[in-house]
Design an enzyme around this catalytic site. Structure first.
Site, PDB file in Angstrom:
ATOM      1  CG  ASP A 150      -2.233  -0.634   1.025  1.00  0.00           C
ATOM      2  OD1 ASP A 150      -2.378  -1.351   0.023  1.00  0.00           O
ATOM      3  OD2 ASP A 150      -3.126  -0.440   1.862  1.00  0.00           O
ATOM      4  CG  HIS A 210      -9.187   5.755  -1.270  1.00  0.00           C
ATOM      5  ND1 HIS A 210      -9.094   4.651  -2.094  1.00  0.00           N
ATOM      6  CD2 HIS A 210      -9.707   5.296  -0.098  1.00  0.00           C
ATOM      7  CE1 HIS A 210      -9.540   3.588  -1.449  1.00  0.00           C
ATOM      8  NE2 HIS A 210      -9.921   3.957  -0.236  1.00  0.00           N
ATOM      9  N   GLY A 214     -12.059   4.760   5.571  1.00  0.00           N
ATOM     10  CA  GLY A 214     -10.749   5.393   5.639  1.00  0.00           C
ATOM     11  C   GLY A 214     -10.648   6.321   4.445  1.00  0.00           C
ATOM     12  CG  MET A 285     -21.496  10.572   3.098  1.00  0.00           C
ATOM     13  SD  MET A 285     -21.319  11.939   4.298  1.00  0.00           S
ATOM     14  CE  MET A 285     -19.533  11.913   4.576  1.00  0.00           C
ATOM     15  NE  ARG A 286     -24.853   3.797   2.455  1.00  0.00           N
ATOM     16  CZ  ARG A 286     -24.684   2.481   2.397  1.00  0.00           C
ATOM     17  NH1 ARG A 286     -25.117   1.811   1.347  1.00  0.00           N
ATOM     18  NH2 ARG A 286     -24.091   1.821   3.381  1.00  0.00           N
ATOM     19  N   GLY A 334     -16.547   8.517  -2.249  1.00  0.00           N
ATOM     20  CA  GLY A 334     -16.176   9.304  -3.417  1.00  0.00           C
ATOM     21  C   GLY A 334     -16.934   8.923  -4.669  1.00  0.00           C
TER      22      GLY A 334
END
Length: 405
Positions: A150, A210, A214, A285-286, A334
């Site tokens: 990563d 991103h 996270g 987030m929804r 995103g």
């Protein structure tokens, strides 16, 4: 005929995610997840893409060795077993490669030892990654095993971006510097965005966002990362689902001295009880947007704080790059949260950044531009594909790869 299949493994502390891909056309042959490993009742969901019909198993899975054995058995039922001569390699996601690994690496004893040596800077992730690697090597000791890190994409950052302004000797002794994370996603999305623009990666400057549970941002100049928001650990940077992101480091001392909190308690607070969930009790987030629409002031404040931090990074990376060709949104939030994209770009017209409301409202699994045709800087939504990126990098190391260009 040379083998063309790659098995991608992402081993977490109590889970294993996997995908089997055929690199002739980058198609998926099977996907699955084993979760709650070692917790009494484990769950496996396996989907062969030949039929699209999922199978679910619920039974005790004691450890990662048992999990991979179960995965191998399920793949074999579909004629996709790990003993197949068509399997070219196994690609492993490894979260932290430090400064030691700047590219995908065939795993041997020295590589294993170095990943283990990096555990102090990745105590939550590298041990689980190592367990998955060792288990897979025991199952197929004859097969190339490749580590894809990563952190690798971010190793091109200049020292001015990677160094923290603390005593150099202390920093070097304890490996304290900005490493960055989500690099596999940032690498994939930066190339995919260049393709969407009809240009070569070397010719474009991008800000990649991103945004999942996270979240991280990166500044990419000509295909190379020059700055990123996460640091020594994934805690730094943007406001996230459960992580605080940037804050005054002295908050930690204050909580310990005045609040009487232990190191572990502060660690838990900042990594799992902060960010959106700390601000409003939700990290979805929804759900936060639903609450905002219903007039919930706490959710609205959490959303505003999230967007404020995001705007700061967009502006900062615009300054770092000097010229920006596109801002690309990716990952769960995103890709799917149009209000986040609209709010993050709102007010940045002087920078050439505008969102077209109709384009932004369209839901699609395809890469797309959501800014007006005549916008000076493109705003893009580019679905990430970390598994494909790992498979491509793995196959490039052991065979002839078909890259995304």
């Amino acid at each position: 005929m040379s083998p063309t299949r790659v098995l991608v493994l992402n081993s977490g502390s109590s889970s294993v995610k996997y995908q089997l891909l055929d690199m002739r056309d980058s198609s998926r042959l099977a996907v699955g997840l084993v979760e709650r490993i070692g917790e009494g009742t484990s769950r496996l969901k396996h989907t062969p893409l030949t039929t699209g019909v999922s199978r679910e198993l619920t039974s005790p899975v004691a450890d990662h060795a048992a999990a991979l054995k179960t995965v191998a058995e399920e793949l074999a039922k579909d004629g996709l077993g790990l003993d197949s001569p068509e399997l070219a390699a196994i690609g492993h996601r490894v979260v932290h490669g430090g400064r030691s690994f700047t590219e995908p690496t065939v795993i041997d004893d020295d590589v294993l030892a170095e990943i283990e040596r990096l555990i102090p800077v990745a105590p939550l992730h590298n041990p689980a990654n190592l367990t998955g690697i060792r288990t897979a090597m025991a199952l197929r000791p004859d097969l190339p095993q490749v580590a894809v890190f990563d952190t690798a994409f971010h190793t091109t950052m200049p020292e001015s971006a990677a160094r923290y302004a603390i005593d150099v000797k202390t920093a070097d002794e304890h490996r304290v510097r900005r490493y960055g994370f989500h690099g596999t996603s940032h690498a994939y999305v930066s190339r995919a965005t260049a393709k969407l623009l009809g240009r070569a990666p070397k010719d474009v400057n991008l800000i990649v966002l991103h945004l999942g549970n996270g979240a991280s941002a990166s500044a990419v100049r000509g295909g190379r990362c020059v700055d990123t928001s996460m640091g020594l650990t994934p805690l730094e940077g943007l406001v996230m689902g459960t992580r605080s992101g940037d804050m005054d480091p002295a908050v930690i001392f204050h909580l310990m001295r005045v609040g009487g909190m232990s190191t572990d308690e502060v660690d838990t607070l900042l990594n799992t009880k902060s960010g959106l969930i700390g601000l409003c009790g939700d990290n979805d987030m929804r759900e936060i947007r639903r609450r905002v629409d219903e007039g919930d002031e706490q959710a609205a404040l959490a959303f505003d704080i999230y967007i404020h931090r995001l705007k700061k990074y967009i502006g900062a990376y615009y300054a770092v790059l000097g010229r920006v060709d596109a801002v690309a949104f990716t990952a769960g939030v995103g890709e799917n949260a149009a209000p986040v994209r609209a709010a993050a770009i709102a007010g940045l017209e002087e920078l050439g950044l505008v969102v077209d409301s109709e384009r932004n409202a369209v839901r699609s699994d395809e890469p797309r531009i959501v800014s007006p045709e005549d916008a000076r800087v493109a705003v893009a939504v580019v679905p990430t594909d970390e598994e494909l990126e790992i498979a491509q990098q793995t196959y490039a190391l052991v065979g002839t790869a078909h890259h995304l260009t």
